[in-house]
Write a protein that holds these residues in place. Sequence first.
Motif, PDB file in Angstrom:
ATOM      1  N   GLN A  13       0.830  -1.083  -0.010  1.00 42.13           N
ATOM      2  CA  GLN A  13       0.116   0.060   0.035  1.00 42.13           C
ATOM      3  C   GLN A  13       0.852   1.270  -0.182  1.00 42.13           C
ATOM      4  OE1 GLN A  13      -1.880  -1.504   3.582  1.00 42.13           O
ATOM      5  NE2 GLN A  13      -1.334   0.458   4.604  1.00 42.13           N
ATOM      6  N   PHE A  17      -0.988   2.871   7.671  1.00 41.32           N
ATOM      7  CA  PHE A  17      -2.260   2.585   7.689  1.00 41.32           C
ATOM      8  C   PHE A  17      -3.392   3.616   7.916  1.00 41.32           C
ATOM      9  CE2 PHE A  17      -5.752   1.282  10.646  1.00 41.32           C
ATOM     10  CZ  PHE A  17      -6.150   0.280  10.268  1.00 41.32           C
ATOM     11  N   ARG A  18      -3.036   4.557   8.919  1.00 41.04           N
ATOM     12  CA  ARG A  18      -4.126   5.586   9.342  1.00 41.04           C
ATOM     13  C   ARG A  18      -4.319   6.478   8.015  1.00 41.04           C
ATOM     14  NH1 ARG A  18      -4.447  11.263  10.451  1.00 41.04           N
ATOM     15  NH2 ARG A  18      -5.872  11.631  11.818  1.00 41.04           N
ATOM     16  N   GLU A  19      -3.469   6.848   7.160  1.00 46.26           N
ATOM     17  CA  GLU A  19      -3.980   7.672   5.957  1.00 46.26           C
ATOM     18  C   GLU A  19      -4.712   6.718   5.160  1.00 46.26           C
ATOM     19  OE1 GLU A  19      -1.292   7.535   7.709  1.00 46.26           O
ATOM     20  OE2 GLU A  19      -0.740   9.894   7.909  1.00 46.26           O
ATOM     21  N   SER A  20      -4.209   5.434   4.910  1.00 43.65           N
ATOM     22  CA  SER A  20      -5.018   4.617   3.939  1.00 43.65           C
ATOM     23  C   SER A  20      -6.447   4.406   4.441  1.00 43.65           C
ATOM     24  CB  SER A  20      -4.492   2.967   3.960  1.00 43.65           C
ATOM     25  OG  SER A  20      -3.137   3.258   3.330  1.00 43.65           O
ATOM     26  N   LEU A  21      -6.602   4.307   5.804  1.00 38.22           N
ATOM     27  CA  LEU A  21      -8.284   4.011   6.399  1.00 38.22           C
ATOM     28  C   LEU A  21      -9.016   5.156   5.797  1.00 38.22           C
ATOM     29  CD1 LEU A  21     -10.031   2.602   8.089  1.00 38.22           C
ATOM     30  CD2 LEU A  21      -9.148   3.646   9.908  1.00 38.22           C
ATOM     31  N   LEU A  22      -8.415   6.647   6.095  1.00 40.13           N
ATOM     32  CA  LEU A  22      -9.186   7.733   5.766  1.00 40.13           C
ATOM     33  C   LEU A  22      -9.573   7.796   4.531  1.00 40.13           C
ATOM     34  CD1 LEU A  22      -7.429  10.225   8.488  1.00 40.13           C
ATOM     35  CD2 LEU A  22      -9.578   8.875   8.618  1.00 40.13           C
ATOM     36  N   MET A  24      -9.592   5.535   2.367  1.00 41.55           N
ATOM     37  CA  MET A  24     -10.690   4.532   1.879  1.00 41.55           C
ATOM     38  C   MET A  24     -12.110   4.894   2.380  1.00 41.55           C
ATOM     39  SD  MET A  24      -9.945   2.090  -0.227  1.00 41.55           S
ATOM     40  CE  MET A  24     -11.147   0.903   0.096  1.00 41.55           C
ATOM     41  N   LEU A  25     -12.118   5.590   3.562  1.00 38.92           N
ATOM     42  CA  LEU A  25     -13.388   6.011   3.902  1.00 38.92           C
ATOM     43  C   LEU A  25     -14.010   7.219   2.892  1.00 38.92           C
ATOM     44  CD1 LEU A  25     -12.935   6.726   7.982  1.00 38.92           C
ATOM     45  CD2 LEU A  25     -14.461   4.933   6.488  1.00 38.92           C
ATOM     46  N   TRP A 147      -8.719  -4.655   1.888  1.00 40.11           N
ATOM     47  CA  TRP A 147      -9.199  -3.346   2.384  1.00 40.11           C
ATOM     48  C   TRP A 147     -10.434  -2.931   1.494  1.00 40.11           C
ATOM     49  CZ3 TRP A 147      -8.010   0.732   5.081  1.00 40.11           C
ATOM     50  CH2 TRP A 147      -6.668   0.764   5.856  1.00 40.11           C
ATOM     51  N   LEU A 150     -13.879  -2.876   3.347  1.00 39.21           N
ATOM     52  CA  LEU A 150     -14.590  -1.456   3.629  1.00 39.21           C
ATOM     53  C   LEU A 150     -15.444  -1.010   2.642  1.00 39.21           C
ATOM     54  CD1 LEU A 150     -14.369   0.603   5.929  1.00 39.21           C
ATOM     55  CD2 LEU A 150     -12.428   1.709   4.680  1.00 39.21           C
ATOM     56  N   TYR A 196      -9.281  14.145   2.960  1.00 36.18           N
ATOM     57  CA  TYR A 196      -8.531  12.747   3.040  1.00 36.18           C
ATOM     58  C   TYR A 196      -8.116  11.943   2.084  1.00 36.18           C
ATOM     59  CZ  TYR A 196     -10.335  13.593   7.914  1.00 36.18           C
ATOM     60  OH  TYR A 196     -10.459  14.060   9.108  1.00 36.18           O
TER      61      TYR A 196
END
Length: 532
Positions: A13, A17-22, A24-25, A147, A150, A196
Amino acid sequence: MTSKAQSGHGGGQVLPFRESLLAMLGVAFVSMLVALDQTVVGTALPTVVAELQGFEYYAWVATSYLLLSVITVPIFGRLGDYYGRKPFVLASIVVFSVASALCGMATSMPFLVAARGLQGIGGGMLVGTAFACIPDLFPDSHVRLRWQVLMSAAFGVANAVGPSLGGILTELYGWRAVFYVNLPVGALSLWFVWRYLPHLRQQAHSGPIRVDWLGALLIGVGLGGMQMSVELLPQRGVDWLTAGLLVAAVAALIGLWQWERRCANPILPLDMFRHPGVAPLFQLAVLVGFAMFALLIYAPLLLQGGFGYSPRDAGLLVTPLVVCITVGSIVNGRIITRIRHPNAMLFAGFAMLAAGCLALSQATRSMSHPLLLTIMLLAGFGLGFIMPNLTVFAQQTVGREHLGIATAMLQSLRMVGGMIGTAMVGTMVTRSYSAGVEHSLTTANALDWLSRMSDPQVLIDKAAQAGLLTELQQAGHNGALLLEQARVSLVTAIHLGLVIAAVAALVGLWRARRVPPVRLMRAGQQPAMAAE
């Protein structure tokens, strides 16, 4: 400021992780916007047509959206490859939301069809760019599949609440509310994406980009002319207009083929249609779109117009279909990386979809709700096993430079299949229903009411039914019997359309054997990306 995004974060990726999560949101909210619109509108559509008076436009509410999406998906898929996807995702949310508001303000069916066309432009931009953000963020197919849970969850929420929400909003606040519900979701999507989602673009590109506008125009003329000729043929027969539209459509498609062979930056990359690994996936995308959209558009009409269910009850029965598309996608993601032959999931998906369409084509008003729910569940799981695999298989096969356009082409061709399926099934339903009603009225010597009963909206609009029953009884006819015969004609017509959808799924099952064996390999060294 521009900085390089490395592909080593978390193994496959480009962001931590945090930036990927936001990020993807943000993409998940965009996908929820599209999914919510499709499921909510489908349930409300019979009521919309009953109020605005124009069953001849029933299919066009869907196909105008699909036609404009088909044109815009590859354009913005290509532009996203060159310039990065974030600006186009932001613009698409604005266009989609404005078009949703216009749909809610529609005062006639032609107005609604035009507004849905504008919504299709926004939807095409969304599909062509937002969904291609995922392989940008997660080059490794195994990481990407994890991922995508999500995304599946976002689809699941929209699909779970969509049909029921459409029915409840229609009953409590009127059908216009089903379009206005897109506005708060659109606002949330806009903020999340702007805040994001990183602006990822390939560094290798430089210089001006030439968009294949002539190719886009030829696609529109070819598919639009074909669509209109199919729609008008039952009412007009073969006359100068239908024949002229068909000739124009064929000429445009031939011209498109010739032009794309010479164009430097074609909207349709013809080499992909000759690629032994991608071409079969394109064919399957058309077939699954044919069956899926015929099912999503005409199952609510079967339940409301044919079986007499309320919009709320119809929404509850359609819910398992759309929810299981998401559940099937999640289950597929857990299975596909653990089996030796991932292609087997395509065979399973098409078999389940065909079985679901065939079973629904035999459904009757007396069929129990648990059995109807099971049929919807079966078809939904089938779609959930097909659609994510088409995308992942194609992304695994094409090179990095064609990733966006390949993803866009799959979505676009699925819409082409949906447009063809909706038009063919819609034409068949309209013609079969009208013939059945005319026969019943002729037998009862009540042809004076043919114009009133030739539109199935009378089977949904309770006030119109009451007035019609009073008139028929005053004229000495058995109005209740004639309305029941009209319901039988509608059910028979939709059953025939669902059989055609099942045939498309069976053809997909047969053609799936042409897909070369796919191995979901770990991603190697990926091209550098720039994050802005």
